[in-house]
Design a protein around this motif. Structure first.
Motif, PDB file in Angstrom:
ATOM      1  N   GLY A  28       0.803  -1.212   0.000  1.00 30.89           N
ATOM      2  CA  GLY A  28       0.000   0.000   0.000  1.00 30.89           C
ATOM      3  C   GLY A  28       0.838   1.265   0.000  1.00 30.89           C
ATOM      4  N   GLU A  29       0.136   2.393   0.154  1.00 27.92           N
ATOM      5  CA  GLU A  29       0.775   3.708   0.119  1.00 27.92           C
ATOM      6  C   GLU A  29       1.657   3.916   1.346  1.00 27.92           C
ATOM      7  OE1 GLU A  29      -0.538   8.439   0.095  1.00 27.92           O
ATOM      8  OE2 GLU A  29      -2.035   6.838  -0.057  1.00 27.92           O
ATOM      9  N   PRO A  30       2.891   4.370   1.174  1.00 34.10           N
ATOM     10  CA  PRO A  30       3.774   4.593   2.325  1.00 34.10           C
ATOM     11  C   PRO A  30       3.204   5.651   3.263  1.00 34.10           C
ATOM     12  CG  PRO A  30       5.012   4.640   0.270  1.00 34.10           C
ATOM     13  CD  PRO A  30       3.566   4.657  -0.106  1.00 34.10           C
ATOM     14  N   PRO A  31       3.289   5.453   4.575  1.00 33.16           N
ATOM     15  CA  PRO A  31       2.824   6.470   5.511  1.00 33.16           C
ATOM     16  C   PRO A  31       3.815   7.630   5.582  1.00 33.16           C
ATOM     17  CG  PRO A  31       3.882   4.708   6.702  1.00 33.16           C
ATOM     18  CD  PRO A  31       3.865   4.295   5.251  1.00 33.16           C
ATOM     19  N   THR A  32       3.378   8.729   6.167  1.00 29.88           N
ATOM     20  CA  THR A  32       4.299   9.860   6.386  1.00 29.88           C
ATOM     21  C   THR A  32       4.947   9.773   7.757  1.00 29.88           C
ATOM     22  OG1 THR A  32       2.542  11.278   7.270  1.00 29.88           O
ATOM     23  CG2 THR A  32       2.941  11.348   4.873  1.00 29.88           C
ATOM     24  N   ALA A  33       4.455   8.873   8.608  1.00 22.71           N
ATOM     25  CA  ALA A  33       5.028   8.712   9.947  1.00 22.71           C
ATOM     26  C   ALA A  33       4.830   7.291  10.421  1.00 22.71           C
ATOM     27  CB  ALA A  33       4.376   9.691  10.931  1.00 22.71           C
ATOM     28  N   VAL A  34       5.746   6.838  11.261  1.00 18.75           N
ATOM     29  CA  VAL A  34       5.640   5.483  11.810  1.00 18.75           C
ATOM     30  C   VAL A  34       6.044   5.498  13.277  1.00 18.75           C
ATOM     31  CG1 VAL A  34       7.947   4.904  10.931  1.00 18.75           C
ATOM     32  CG2 VAL A  34       6.386   3.075  11.575  1.00 18.75           C
ATOM     33  N   PHE A  35       5.210   4.888  14.104  1.00 18.81           N
ATOM     34  CA  PHE A  35       5.495   4.672  15.518  1.00 18.81           C
ATOM     35  C   PHE A  35       5.992   3.240  15.655  1.00 18.81           C
ATOM     36  CE2 PHE A  35       3.249   3.082  19.514  1.00 18.81           C
ATOM     37  CZ  PHE A  35       4.350   3.288  20.325  1.00 18.81           C
ATOM     38  N   VAL A  36       7.239   3.077  16.118  1.00 17.20           N
ATOM     39  CA  VAL A  36       7.869   1.758  16.230  1.00 17.20           C
ATOM     40  C   VAL A  36       7.861   1.336  17.709  1.00 17.20           C
ATOM     41  CG1 VAL A  36       9.864   0.368  15.593  1.00 17.20           C
ATOM     42  CG2 VAL A  36       9.329   2.425  14.292  1.00 17.20           C
ATOM     43  N   ALA A  37       7.641   0.051  17.966  1.00 15.40           N
ATOM     44  CA  ALA A  37       7.322  -0.437  19.306  1.00 15.40           C
ATOM     45  C   ALA A  37       8.416  -0.223  20.343  1.00 15.40           C
ATOM     46  CB  ALA A  37       6.951  -1.911  19.251  1.00 15.40           C
ATOM     47  N   ASN A  38       9.695  -0.186  19.945  1.00 19.01           N
ATOM     48  CA  ASN A  38      10.746   0.176  20.906  1.00 19.01           C
ATOM     49  C   ASN A  38      11.934   0.797  20.169  1.00 19.01           C
ATOM     50  OD1 ASN A  38      12.203  -2.017  19.868  1.00 19.01           O
ATOM     51  ND2 ASN A  38      12.657  -2.906  21.861  1.00 19.01           N
ATOM     52  N   ASP A  39      12.883   1.315  20.931  1.00 13.79           N
ATOM     53  CA  ASP A  39      14.009   2.037  20.327  1.00 13.79           C
ATOM     54  C   ASP A  39      14.866   1.131  19.456  1.00 13.79           C
ATOM     55  OD1 ASP A  39      13.157   4.292  21.640  1.00 13.79           O
ATOM     56  OD2 ASP A  39      14.767   4.306  23.128  1.00 13.79           O
ATOM     57  N   LEU A  40      15.097  -0.092  19.914  1.00  6.87           N
ATOM     58  CA  LEU A  40      15.963  -0.997  19.156  1.00  6.87           C
ATOM     59  C   LEU A  40      15.346  -1.288  17.782  1.00  6.87           C
ATOM     60  CD1 LEU A  40      18.657  -2.479  19.584  1.00  6.87           C
ATOM     61  CD2 LEU A  40      17.349  -4.480  20.323  1.00  6.87           C
ATOM     62  N   ALA A  41      14.063  -1.545  17.752  1.00  6.77           N
ATOM     63  CA  ALA A  41      13.384  -1.767  16.475  1.00  6.77           C
ATOM     64  C   ALA A  41      13.369  -0.488  15.641  1.00  6.77           C
ATOM     65  CB  ALA A  41      11.958  -2.254  16.716  1.00  6.77           C
ATOM     66  N   ALA A  42      13.262   0.666  16.305  1.00 13.95           N
ATOM     67  CA  ALA A  42      13.265   1.942  15.583  1.00 13.95           C
ATOM     68  C   ALA A  42      14.597   2.176  14.883  1.00 13.95           C
ATOM     69  CB  ALA A  42      12.957   3.091  16.541  1.00 13.95           C
ATOM     70  N   VAL A  43      15.694   1.758  15.505  1.00 14.03           N
ATOM     71  CA  VAL A  43      17.006   1.884  14.866  1.00 14.03           C
ATOM     72  C   VAL A  43      17.048   1.034  13.593  1.00 14.03           C
ATOM     73  CG1 VAL A  43      19.461   1.330  15.115  1.00 14.03           C
ATOM     74  CG2 VAL A  43      18.255   2.510  16.952  1.00 14.03           C
ATOM     75  N   GLY A  44      16.517  -0.177  13.668  1.00  9.08           N
ATOM     76  CA  GLY A  44      16.428  -1.016  12.472  1.00  9.08           C
ATOM     77  C   GLY A  44      15.553  -0.386  11.406  1.00  9.08           C
ATOM     78  N   ALA A  45      14.458   0.255  11.827  1.00  9.29           N
ATOM     79  CA  ALA A  45      13.563   0.928  10.880  1.00  9.29           C
ATOM     80  C   ALA A  45      14.263   2.105  10.217  1.00  9.29           C
ATOM     81  CB  ALA A  45      12.299   1.395  11.606  1.00  9.29           C
ATOM     82  N   LEU A  46      15.016   2.886  10.989  1.00 10.50           N
ATOM     83  CA  LEU A  46      15.750   4.025  10.430  1.00 10.50           C
ATOM     84  C   LEU A  46      16.719   3.571   9.340  1.00 10.50           C
ATOM     85  CD1 LEU A  46      16.558   6.035  13.691  1.00 10.50           C
ATOM     86  CD2 LEU A  46      14.972   6.727  11.886  1.00 10.50           C
ATOM     87  N   HIS A  47      17.422   2.483   9.626  1.00  6.68           N
ATOM     88  CA  HIS A  47      18.394   1.962   8.659  1.00  6.68           C
ATOM     89  C   HIS A  47      17.688   1.473   7.392  1.00  6.68           C
ATOM     90  CE1 HIS A  47      22.079   0.226   7.162  1.00  6.68           C
ATOM     91  NE2 HIS A  47      21.524  -0.980   7.094  1.00  6.68           N
ATOM     92  N   ALA A  48      16.573   0.775   7.567  1.00  9.08           N
ATOM     93  CA  ALA A  48      15.846   0.248   6.413  1.00  9.08           C
ATOM     94  C   ALA A  48      15.267   1.375   5.563  1.00  9.08           C
ATOM     95  CB  ALA A  48      14.723  -0.680   6.888  1.00  9.08           C
ATOM     96  N   LEU A  49      14.777   2.425   6.191  1.00 11.59           N
ATOM     97  CA  LEU A  49      14.253   3.568   5.443  1.00 11.59           C
ATOM     98  C   LEU A  49      15.368   4.244   4.642  1.00 11.59           C
ATOM     99  CD1 LEU A  49      11.920   5.064   8.188  1.00 11.59           C
ATOM    100  CD2 LEU A  49      11.163   4.137   5.983  1.00 11.59           C
ATOM    101  N   GLU A  50      16.533   4.392   5.286  1.00 11.54           N
ATOM    102  CA  GLU A  50      17.680   5.007   4.599  1.00 11.54           C
ATOM    103  C   GLU A  50      18.108   4.166   3.399  1.00 11.54           C
ATOM    104  OE1 GLU A  50      22.326   6.286   5.536  1.00 11.54           O
ATOM    105  OE2 GLU A  50      21.015   5.623   7.151  1.00 11.54           O
TER     106      GLU A  50
END
Length: 263
Positions: free
Chosen positions: A164-186
């Motif tokens: 689907g359409e990419p969101p403009t914001a994402v809430f990630v369940a914890n900081d460690l997962a958020a770091v993985g999300a940041l890397h994947a987005l980059e």
């Protein structure tokens, strides 16, 4: 202990225990029920005076069985048991703070990469969904399966962008997962926060690192660890019999990974 959240909890446990004249023994169950059961059994065989279980995935029956032998405190996992004490963060409210912040910035397409079966993950999912409905965004609710790991966050981004359409914001369940999300987005050429805003949860030391600078929901890890020890001491030294269930209020820490949605 790969998650900095737990190392900061351990600091609080150790400092409080030593101050009270106790030695703190640590064991890790590698986030599986089987290994946690072995770790708990080892501590019981060592005849410990009390046990703190930090966000265990162990089944309730095994925890209750241990509590029949020694005082047990659950940390970062909700409980209503009359025989076990608990110290938790108000995860629903914390998730709501993340959504409120993103909505205030102008976001409406807000996704949530969840923590899977991890302790508190269900409450954070619920808090996210409730906040989205409160803001009139029920039709925009989007929960993506993840986990409390870097791989969980990165995998969540892959599923999020492939469906689907990419969101403009994402809430990630914890900081460690958020770091993985940041890397994947980059890796996918998306800029944070210009293209996608990201919010984590825990406010670990990792989130405050300059090159990460993560907006996140704070919970006092050291104090929660220390409080768990104090609850044990009330059982051991004060002979308290009635269970106590303490809930710590979260707060939002705004850093550089959130901004109004780009054009």
């Amino acid at each position: 202990l790969h998650n900095p959240y737990f190392t900061e909890v351990v600091d609080g446990v150790e400092d409080e225990a030593i101050g009270a004249g106790y030695r703190a023994l640590f064991n890790t169950g590698s986030r599986t029920p089987e290994r946690e059961s072995e770790a708990l059994e080892t501590l019981l065989q060592l005849r410990t005076d009390g046990v703190i279980l930090a966000a265990p995935v162990l089944g309730t029956a095994a925890i209750l069985a241990a509590a029949a032998t020694v005082p047990v405190v659950l940390l970062a996992r909700h409980s209503r048991s009359g025989s076990i004490d608990s110290v938790t963060n108000d995860d629903r409210t914390g998730a709501g703070l993340a959504v409120d912040h993103l909505v205030a910035l102008g976001h409406t397409a807000i996704a949530h990469i969840d923590g899977g079966a991890g302790a508190g993950a269900a409450a954070r999912r619920t808090g996210y969904s409730q906040a989205m409905r409160r803001h009139g965004l029920a039709e925009r609710i989007r929960v993506i399966p993840g986990a409390y790991t870097e791989e969980g966050g990165a995998g969540g981004v892959g599923r999020m962008l492939g469906d689907g359409e990419p969101p403009t914001a994402v809430f990630v369940a914890n900081d460690l997962a958020a770091v993985g999300a940041l890397h994947a987005l980059e890796e996918r050429g998306l800029r944070v926060p210009t293209d996608v805003s990201v919010v984590g949860y825990d406010n670990t030391a990792l989130a405050a690192l300059g090159h990460i600078d993560l907006t996140t929901v704070h919970q006092p890890r050291r104090e929660m660890g220390a409080t768990a020890v104090r609850l044990l001491l009330e059982r051991l030294d004060g002979d308290r019999r009635t269970a106590r269930h303490l809930v710590v209020a979260p707060r939002l820490v705004i850093r550089g990974t959130t901004a109004p949605p780009g054009r």
